[in-house]
Write an enzyme that holds these catalytic residues in place. Structure first.
Site, short mmCIF file in Angstrom:
data_model
loop_
_atom_site.label_atom_id
_atom_site.label_comp_id
_atom_site.label_asym_id
_atom_site.label_seq_id
_atom_site.Cartn_x
_atom_site.Cartn_y
_atom_site.Cartn_z
N ASP A 206 37.65 11.70 -38.63
CA ASP A 206 36.66 12.35 -39.80
C ASP A 206 36.91 11.36 -40.46
OD1 ASP A 206 36.78 15.33 -41.22
OD2 ASP A 206 37.92 14.27 -42.13
N GLU A 260 45.71 0.35 -24.86
CA GLU A 260 46.78 -0.05 -23.93
C GLU A 260 46.76 1.03 -23.26
OE1 GLU A 260 50.84 0.30 -26.50
OE2 GLU A 260 49.44 -1.38 -27.71
C1 BGC Z 1 35.33 17.72 -41.99
C2 BGC Z 1 34.92 18.75 -42.84
C3 BGC Z 1 36.02 18.63 -43.73
C4 BGC Z 1 35.77 17.23 -44.63
C5 BGC Z 1 37.02 17.05 -45.40
C6 BGC Z 1 34.42 15.77 -43.00
O1 BGC Z 1 34.05 15.56 -41.98
O2 BGC Z 1 34.07 17.00 -41.00
O3 BGC Z 1 35.03 20.18 -42.11
O4 BGC Z 1 35.43 19.74 -44.36
O5 BGC Z 1 35.00 15.96 -43.63
O6 BGC Z 1 37.81 16.21 -44.51
#
Ligand code: BGC
Length: 532
Positions: A206, A260
């Site tokens: 993310d 790994e």
């Molecule tokens: C996610 C979102 C989220 C944001 C903050 C994004 O990349 O897909 O759903 O609100 O990151 O974590």
């Protein structure tokens, strides 16, 4: 999977995104959970996906639907337990389905024990050093340290009672971690290993372009008050809080950890950067395996835009030396049925775009519910909307997060525990009654059966998955290309039917995205796969 070696499974995989809260409810409390996912694995197997990617199911106050993690090594009780995760992953593997989990390293929840300790500690303490605390500007520190804005609207700084400010590029409940601090890095190495040891096949990273901020935290020099929101610069202009060179050191530390473990453990970056060259830097033997390509999702339903984006994406893939990814819907964007016009026309176009996407080289990411042809739910009551950006900007991602309709009736739809008392955490629209998985099961023309047929052919035909796209000359509004050996793909987005004869094509039709009333003639807004 086609012909790739096992460790390269991700290169042409079809990955199905599960939004756990809304996918399937195993205990009947109205919220989806890991038991629910486990119960639906046979359905996913029949659908024909290679892997599932689970959006966060970790301990969380759900201030941002779970992208605010309070404990990276546990499951939120609403979603189940670690034992439920293990049982689900083990069943998935037994069915030949890989499991990718979401890792949220840019920020934690404000309820994470580290942030609670930081709030209780003094400015300058080691506890505060795990986050981005700064003194404010102005005579008494009453102004934020710079002009940075939150992606969800408003400023990216919140002041704590002792006068310091902390950075949150998203909601105030999502404080940014300080990745210059070795303790943070070590902690995440442990988190990676925790889930790798439990057998996960990969991670979706993310905000992979976040984590490192420009030295000195310089202001952008433009805010919503003057030149428009900073978030509008994302993906087109440099920002001091995204895509800093230092972020690559983090991935160079992570890759040996992934390597790994046996069996091709991978990572896919969610990275919004401003050029293909910048994106390419995230991918490679010593960093991550692939990155999302959002261009296809952002394109208009238009032959010219699709062609431009396909060419650009394939060129980028060559540049990064890894196949690209394709995606039409996810938990952050309006569902593609609705983007393309909603109703009958939207669904028809969505199916055409899906069949086009599934014929392209690289991996394809599907979002739960798109195989049912679900639309964006636009008329949710405001008081039920939970997206943190809704309060700040009026923009809401709740409409693509409405629980999936499973049963024959909506009443039983989301809970598959017949004794359950709960109703779905967001209401399903009445018109989904005809779109439930059960209702679509026996209809050969249903969107569900269409997805199943497309994924089966994609698995069976060596031409689909890897390889090249060879364009065939075609009239305006029509995309036609060959995928060797032996498959021709035609998408008609012109405002008239086109005949295969006028395209100089012949062969045996394998699948069309919508019924074709006159053999040899492709109606508007339709994709055809042809053996020829
Ligand atoms: C996610 C979102 C989220 C944001 C903050 C994004 O990349 O897909 O759903 O609100 O990151 O974590």
């Amino acid at each position: 999977m086609t012909t790739q070696a096992n460790d390269d499974w991700w290169r042409d995989a079809v990955v199905y995104q599960v939004y756990p809260r809304s996918f399937a409810d195993g205990d009947g409390d109205g919220t989806g959970d890991l038991q629910g996912v486990r119960g639906k694995l046979p359905y996913l197997r029949e659908l024909g996906v290679d892997a599932i990617w689970l959006s966060p199911f970790y301990t969380s106050p759900l201030a941002d639907g779970g992208y605010d993690v309070a404990d990276y090594r546990d499951v939120d009780p609403r979603f189940g337990t670690l034992a439920d995760f293990d049982a689900m992953a083990s069943d998935a593997h037994a069915l030949g389905i890989r499991v990718i989990v979401d890792l949220v390293p840019n920020h934690s929840s404000d309820l994470h024990v580290w942030f609670q300790q930081a709030l209780a500690a003094a400015p300058g303490s080691p506890e505060r050093e795990r986050y981005m605390f700064r003194d404010g500007l102005g005579e008494t520190g009453e102004l934020p340290p710079n002009d940075w804005e939150s992606i969800f609207g408003g400023r990216a700084w919140t002041r704590v009672p002792d006068g310091q400010w902390y950075l949150h590029l998203f909601a105030p409940e999502q404080p940014d971690l300080n990745w210059e601090n070795p303790e943070v890095r070590t902690e995440f190495h442990g988190v990676l290993r925790f889930w790798l040891d439990r057998g996960v096949d990969g991670f979706r990273i993310d905000v992979a372009h976040g984590m490192i901020k420009a030295e000195g935290l310089p202001s952008v020099g433009r805010t919503s008050d003057d030149g428009g929101r900073q978030v509008e610069m994302l993906g087109s202009e440099p920002l001091p809080y995204f895509d800093q060179d230092g972020v690559h050191d983090i991935y160079r530390e992570w890759r040996p950890i992934l390597d790994e473990y046996p069996g091709g453990r991978m990572a896919v970056a969610e990275a919004w950067v401003d050029s293909p060259e910048r994106l390419a830097r995230y991918i490679g033997r010593d960093e991550l395996h692939q990155a999302f390509n959002f261009d296809f999702m952002m394109a208009e339903f238009d032959a010219e835009s699709f062609r431009t984006i396909i060419d650009k994406s394939l060129a980028e893939a060559d540049l990064v030396g890894a196949p690209t990814t394709w995606v039409l819907s996810n938990h952050d964007k309006f569902r593609h049925v609705t983007r393309y016009g909603d109703g009958v026309i939207g669904l028809r176009r969505a199916r055409a775009a899906t069949l086009l996407m599934l014929s392209l080289p690289g991996s394809a990411y599907l979002y739960n519910g798109e195989e049912l042809g679900l639309n964006e739910v636009l008329d949710l009551p405001d008081e039920l909307r939970e997206d943190p950006s809704f309060k700040r900007t009026g923009e809401s991602r709740d409409g693509c997060r409405v629980p999936l309709p499973w049963g024959g009736t909506l009443e039983e739809g989301f809970r598959f525990n017949p004794d359950g008392q709960g109703t779905p955490w967001l209401p399903q629209p009445a018109k989904w009654e005809s779109l439930t998985a059960q209702a679509q099961e026996s209809d050969p023309e249903s969107t569900l059966n269409f997805y199943r047929a497309a994924l089966r052919l994609r698995r069976e035909l060596p031409a689909l998955g890897g390889g090249k796209v060879q364009w065939i000359d075609s009239p305006e509004g029509v995309l036609a290309f060959r995928r060797d050996p032996g498959v021709v793909v035609v998408t008609n987005i012109a405002d008239r039917p086109v005949t295969l004869a006028e395209l100089g094509l012949s062969g045996t039709p394998l699948l069309t995205s919508s019924p074709v009333p006159t053999p040899g003639t492709l109606p508007a807004d339709t994709t055809l796969w042809l053996l020829g």
